[in-house]
Design a protein around this motif. Structure first.
Motif: not given
Length: 128
Positions: A91-119
């Motif tokens: 088969a074709v084997y795919y990697c999958n990862v989920d977690g949180e990534r930082p996002v910085t706003t124009y005002s300089g505030r940083t928050y964290y949003e979830p992500f899920r990515s596939w290879g």
């Protein structure tokens, strides 16, 4: 963005072993579950193995006892050791990862949003 790069796929004979690797890179704050899925031609994508942030693993019966998933948190890497490979593991084997990534706003505030990515996937072919 979070990118996943898989490696280790190959053509092997039944009974042989392979080790897949997947490295996560990019803007990552934390990683929760890492996993491997596979998809054979004409079939749906199925879970092969998952590992949580505290090391709990999960496998379907079809690979239990033959496959082992592990992770190196310092390297943002997940591995899949596959032993006693069978033609039906092809088969074709795919990697999958989920977690949180930082996002910085124009005002300089940083928050964290979830992500899920596939290879992009890596081909594993097992000949009989």
């Amino acid at each position: 963005q979070v990118q996943l790069e898989e490696s280790g796929g190959d053509l092997v004979q039944a009974g042989e072993s392979l080790r897949l690797s997947c490295v996560a890179s990019g803007s990552i704050f934390s990683i929760n579950t890492m996993g491997w899925y596979r998809q054979a031609p004409g079939k749906q994508r199925d879970m092969v193995a998952t590992i949580s942030s505290n090391g709990n693993t999960n496998y379907p019966d079809s690979v239990k006892g033959r496959f082992t998933i592990s992770r190196d948190n310092a390297k943002n890497t997940v591995y899949l050791q596959m032993n006693s490979l069978k033609p039906e593991d092809t088969a074709v084997y795919y990697c999958n990862v989920d977690g949180e990534r930082p996002v910085t706003t124009y005002s300089g505030r940083t928050y964290y949003e979830p992500f899920r990515s596939w290879g992009q996937g890596t081909q594993v072919t097992v000949s009989s």
